[in-house]
Design an enzyme around this catalytic site. Structure first.
Site, PDB file in Angstrom:
ATOM      1  N   ASN A 153       0.858  -1.187   0.000  1.00  0.00           N
ATOM      2  CA  ASN A 153       0.000   0.000   0.000  1.00  0.00           C
ATOM      3  C   ASN A 153       0.898   1.241   0.000  1.00  0.00           C
ATOM      4  O   ASN A 153       1.683   1.436   0.935  1.00  0.00           O
ATOM      5  CB  ASN A 153      -0.898  -0.043   1.247  1.00  0.00           C
ATOM      6  CG  ASN A 153      -1.819   1.162   1.327  1.00  0.00           C
ATOM      7  OD1 ASN A 153      -1.387   2.290   1.118  1.00  0.00           O
ATOM      8  ND2 ASN A 153      -3.077   0.945   1.637  1.00  0.00           N
ATOM      9  N   HIS A 181       1.078   6.282   1.634  1.00  0.00           N
ATOM     10  CA  HIS A 181       1.843   7.260   2.411  1.00  0.00           C
ATOM     11  C   HIS A 181       3.005   7.875   1.643  1.00  0.00           C
ATOM     12  O   HIS A 181       3.606   8.847   2.117  1.00  0.00           O
ATOM     13  CB  HIS A 181       2.236   6.667   3.761  1.00  0.00           C
ATOM     14  CG  HIS A 181       1.007   6.363   4.566  1.00  0.00           C
ATOM     15  ND1 HIS A 181       0.078   7.337   4.887  1.00  0.00           N
ATOM     16  CD2 HIS A 181       0.506   5.195   5.034  1.00  0.00           C
ATOM     17  CE1 HIS A 181      -0.930   6.781   5.545  1.00  0.00           C
ATOM     18  NE2 HIS A 181      -0.695   5.490   5.642  1.00  0.00           N
ATOM     19  N   HIS A 227      -5.600   3.527  -1.558  1.00  0.00           N
ATOM     20  CA  HIS A 227      -6.922   3.844  -1.022  1.00  0.00           C
ATOM     21  C   HIS A 227      -7.295   5.228  -1.534  1.00  0.00           C
ATOM     22  O   HIS A 227      -6.650   6.217  -1.166  1.00  0.00           O
ATOM     23  CB  HIS A 227      -6.851   3.832   0.515  1.00  0.00           C
ATOM     24  CG  HIS A 227      -8.171   4.019   1.195  1.00  0.00           C
ATOM     25  ND1 HIS A 227      -8.315   3.876   2.555  1.00  0.00           N
ATOM     26  CD2 HIS A 227      -9.402   4.340   0.727  1.00  0.00           C
ATOM     27  CE1 HIS A 227      -9.577   4.095   2.891  1.00  0.00           C
ATOM     28  NE2 HIS A 227     -10.259   4.391   1.791  1.00  0.00           N
ATOM     29  N   ARG A 267      -9.443   7.915  -0.956  1.00  0.00           N
ATOM     30  CA  ARG A 267     -10.355   8.333   0.112  1.00  0.00           C
ATOM     31  C   ARG A 267     -11.291   9.416  -0.397  1.00  0.00           C
ATOM     32  O   ARG A 267     -10.968  10.170  -1.309  1.00  0.00           O
ATOM     33  CB  ARG A 267      -9.560   8.852   1.308  1.00  0.00           C
ATOM     34  CG  ARG A 267      -8.648   7.808   1.942  1.00  0.00           C
ATOM     35  CD  ARG A 267      -8.091   8.319   3.254  1.00  0.00           C
ATOM     36  NE  ARG A 267      -9.106   8.324   4.282  1.00  0.00           N
ATOM     37  CZ  ARG A 267      -9.221   7.375   5.228  1.00  0.00           C
ATOM     38  NH1 ARG A 267      -8.351   6.391   5.299  1.00  0.00           N
ATOM     39  NH2 ARG A 267     -10.183   7.441   6.110  1.00  0.00           N
ATOM     40  N   ARG A 284      -7.143  12.750   0.687  1.00  0.00           N
ATOM     41  CA  ARG A 284      -6.062  13.301   1.523  1.00  0.00           C
ATOM     42  C   ARG A 284      -4.676  12.838   1.079  1.00  0.00           C
ATOM     43  O   ARG A 284      -3.696  13.486   1.370  1.00  0.00           O
ATOM     44  CB  ARG A 284      -6.279  12.991   3.000  1.00  0.00           C
ATOM     45  CG  ARG A 284      -6.043  11.569   3.393  1.00  0.00           C
ATOM     46  CD  ARG A 284      -6.168  11.371   4.887  1.00  0.00           C
ATOM     47  NE  ARG A 284      -7.539  11.578   5.334  1.00  0.00           N
ATOM     48  CZ  ARG A 284      -8.056  11.017   6.436  1.00  0.00           C
ATOM     49  NH1 ARG A 284      -7.302  10.257   7.194  1.00  0.00           N
ATOM     50  NH2 ARG A 284      -9.296  11.224   6.799  1.00  0.00           N
ATOM     51  N   GLU A 287      -8.589   0.251  -2.710  1.00  0.00           N
ATOM     52  CA  GLU A 287      -9.444   0.286  -1.521  1.00  0.00           C
ATOM     53  C   GLU A 287     -10.373   1.482  -1.656  1.00  0.00           C
ATOM     54  O   GLU A 287      -9.922   2.587  -2.008  1.00  0.00           O
ATOM     55  CB  GLU A 287      -8.602   0.478  -0.263  1.00  0.00           C
ATOM     56  CG  GLU A 287      -7.681  -0.665   0.033  1.00  0.00           C
ATOM     57  CD  GLU A 287      -6.740  -0.333   1.191  1.00  0.00           C
ATOM     58  OE1 GLU A 287      -6.806   0.791   1.723  1.00  0.00           O
ATOM     59  OE2 GLU A 287      -5.938  -1.190   1.517  1.00  0.00           O
ATOM     60  N   THR A 317      -8.258   3.510   8.427  1.00  0.00           N
ATOM     61  CA  THR A 317      -9.489   2.718   8.453  1.00  0.00           C
ATOM     62  C   THR A 317      -9.585   2.021   9.813  1.00  0.00           C
ATOM     63  O   THR A 317      -8.758   1.178  10.125  1.00  0.00           O
ATOM     64  CB  THR A 317      -9.468   1.685   7.304  1.00  0.00           C
ATOM     65  OG1 THR A 317      -9.045   2.362   6.126  1.00  0.00           O
ATOM     66  CG2 THR A 317     -10.822   1.077   7.090  1.00  0.00           C
ATOM     67  N   GLU A 326     -10.909  -9.453   3.238  1.00  0.00           N
ATOM     68  CA  GLU A 326      -9.620  -9.062   3.816  1.00  0.00           C
ATOM     69  C   GLU A 326      -9.860  -8.928   5.308  1.00  0.00           C
ATOM     70  O   GLU A 326     -10.639  -8.081   5.749  1.00  0.00           O
ATOM     71  CB  GLU A 326      -9.107  -7.744   3.238  1.00  0.00           C
ATOM     72  CG  GLU A 326      -7.778  -7.341   3.885  1.00  0.00           C
ATOM     73  CD  GLU A 326      -7.166  -6.068   3.306  1.00  0.00           C
ATOM     74  OE1 GLU A 326      -7.445  -5.729   2.143  1.00  0.00           O
ATOM     75  OE2 GLU A 326      -6.408  -5.413   4.049  1.00  0.00           O
ATOM     76  N   HIS A 339      -3.659  -4.460   7.657  1.00  0.00           N
ATOM     77  CA  HIS A 339      -3.782  -3.320   8.569  1.00  0.00           C
ATOM     78  C   HIS A 339      -2.893  -3.481   9.798  1.00  0.00           C
ATOM     79  O   HIS A 339      -3.079  -4.406  10.586  1.00  0.00           O
ATOM     80  CB  HIS A 339      -5.223  -3.050   9.025  1.00  0.00           C
ATOM     81  CG  HIS A 339      -5.425  -1.589   9.316  1.00  0.00           C
ATOM     82  ND1 HIS A 339      -4.938  -0.995  10.442  1.00  0.00           N
ATOM     83  CD2 HIS A 339      -5.985  -0.597   8.591  1.00  0.00           C
ATOM     84  CE1 HIS A 339      -5.221   0.300  10.406  1.00  0.00           C
ATOM     85  NE2 HIS A 339      -5.851   0.571   9.285  1.00  0.00           N
TER      86      HIS A 339
HETATM   87  N1  PXP Z   1      -5.911  -2.969   4.162  1.00  0.00           N
HETATM   88  C1  PXP Z   1      -6.875  -2.009   4.229  1.00  0.00           C
HETATM   89  C2  PXP Z   1      -8.252  -2.380   3.842  1.00  0.00           C
HETATM   90  C3  PXP Z   1      -6.558  -0.707   4.643  1.00  0.00           C
HETATM   91  O1  PXP Z   1      -7.537   0.221   4.711  1.00  0.00           O
HETATM   92  C4  PXP Z   1      -5.226  -0.390   4.951  1.00  0.00           C
HETATM   93  C5  PXP Z   1      -4.867   1.008   5.315  1.00  0.00           C
HETATM   94  O2  PXP Z   1      -5.068   1.842   4.222  1.00  0.00           O
HETATM   95  C6  PXP Z   1      -4.269  -1.402   4.828  1.00  0.00           C
HETATM   96  C7  PXP Z   1      -4.634  -2.693   4.455  1.00  0.00           C
HETATM   97  C8  PXP Z   1      -2.824  -1.162   5.101  1.00  0.00           C
HETATM   98  O3  PXP Z   1      -2.649  -0.890   6.444  1.00  0.00           O
HETATM   99  P1  PXP Z   1      -1.236  -0.399   6.964  1.00  0.00           P
HETATM  100  O4  PXP Z   1      -0.941   0.886   6.241  1.00  0.00           O
HETATM  101  O5  PXP Z   1      -1.435  -0.231   8.424  1.00  0.00           O
HETATM  102  O6  PXP Z   1      -0.238  -1.467   6.612  1.00  0.00           O
END
Ligand code: PXP
Length: 259
Positions: free
Chosen positions: A9, A12, A45, A47, A51, A72, A103, A153, A201
């Site tokens: 992901n 960031h 994601h 959003r 953001r 996402e 999330t 998931e 997550h």
């Molecule tokens: N899976 C989902 C559905 C999420 O919303 C997120 C955060 O955007 C992640 C995985 C990844 O989480 P993390 O950034 O904490 O690894």
């Protein structure tokens, strides 16, 4: 070697870019680096408040990502419109509240069942696989299957918070194990009823190994810890470090990890 895949992901990377309103660091370059270093796919994601990831990022990623592109998204009309234009390989439906940092909980499949079923059907007709981000709860796993989802998931956030806890909070190992067992139970139900199993997550190299033991686990979505770690060791090494844990655990070796 493990058959579990890793989608990184990269939200960031965009968070850092948006902090200055400039055009770097570029999430597209980040996606390329992740895939060059073994990631099987890229997750973003989009959003509602945009953001971090922007519409243009998702559109451009469709051209750049060679493996799986997993988007996402919440059940919001304008995000659905972008997703239908881009046609990622997979969408993961997530809950979303504007004020939250990330999330926070799983999708309320029971409460939004009809809408989830409709949106799932629509994307599946478009040829897009649908995953639902849910708490490790048996009824929700079963409802996800009934709604037509290809995968679930499992939200590992609560487990990660317990595993990574500050010892002064007085959380017991039993509580952590109880949450882990909920995850294993949900995974078992998913296998029994024939729905794909992803997890994500809060995962880090440190808290990941017990999650790899979930029966039937197919895909991991990991973002924050990889991007955070890349500040110190670089993105290629941060991706490889997680992959070493995934592969090490599968061969029973337990990869070295310095997270
Ligand atoms: N899976 C989902 C559905 C999420 O919303 C997120 C955060 O955007 C992640 C995985 C990844 O989480 P993390 O950034 O904490 O690894």
């Amino acid at each position: 070697m493990s058959g579990i895949t890793l989608c990184v992901n990269i939200d960031h990377i965009a968070t850092v870019r948006q902090a200055r309103g400039v055009n770097f660091p570029d999430p597209l370059a980040g996606a390329r680096i992740c895939e060059e270093n073994g990631a099987h796919g890229i997750t973003v994601h989009l959003r509602e408040d945009r953001r971090h990831i922007q519409d243009r990022d998702v559109i451009a990623l469709r051209e750049v990502v060679r493996g799986k592109l997993n988007l996402e998204m919440a059940l919001s009309d304008d995000v659905i419109a972008v997703a239908r234009r881009v046609l990622p390989d997979q969408i993961t439906l997530v809950p979303e509240k504007r004020e939250e940092l990330t999330t926070e909980g799983g999708l309320d499949v029971k409460g939004h069942y009809e809408r989830i079923r409709e949106v799932t059907e629509m994307f599946k007709n478009d040829g897009v696989a649908v995953s639902l981000f849910i708490e490790p709860d048996e009824e929700t796993v079963r409802l996800s299957k009934k709604a037509g989802a290809d995968s679930i998931e499992i939200h590992t956030g609560r487990y990660c918070n317990l595993f990574d806890r500050d010892p002064s909070r007085g959380v017991s190992d039993e509580e952590t194990n109880r949450e882990l067992n909920r995850i294993y139970h949900a995974a078992g139900i998913a296998g029994e009823i024939g729905i794909g199993l992803n997890a994500g997550h809060g995962l880090t190299c440190g808290n990941l190994p017990p999650i790899l033991e979930a029966p039937g686990l197919e895909e991991l979505n990991i973002g924050f810890s990889i991007i955070a770690r890349s500040i110190f060791i670089g993105l290629p090494a941060a991706v490889r470090e997680v992959l070493a844990v995934v592969h090490g655990a599968a061969s029973g070796g337990g990869a070295p990890c310095s997270c």
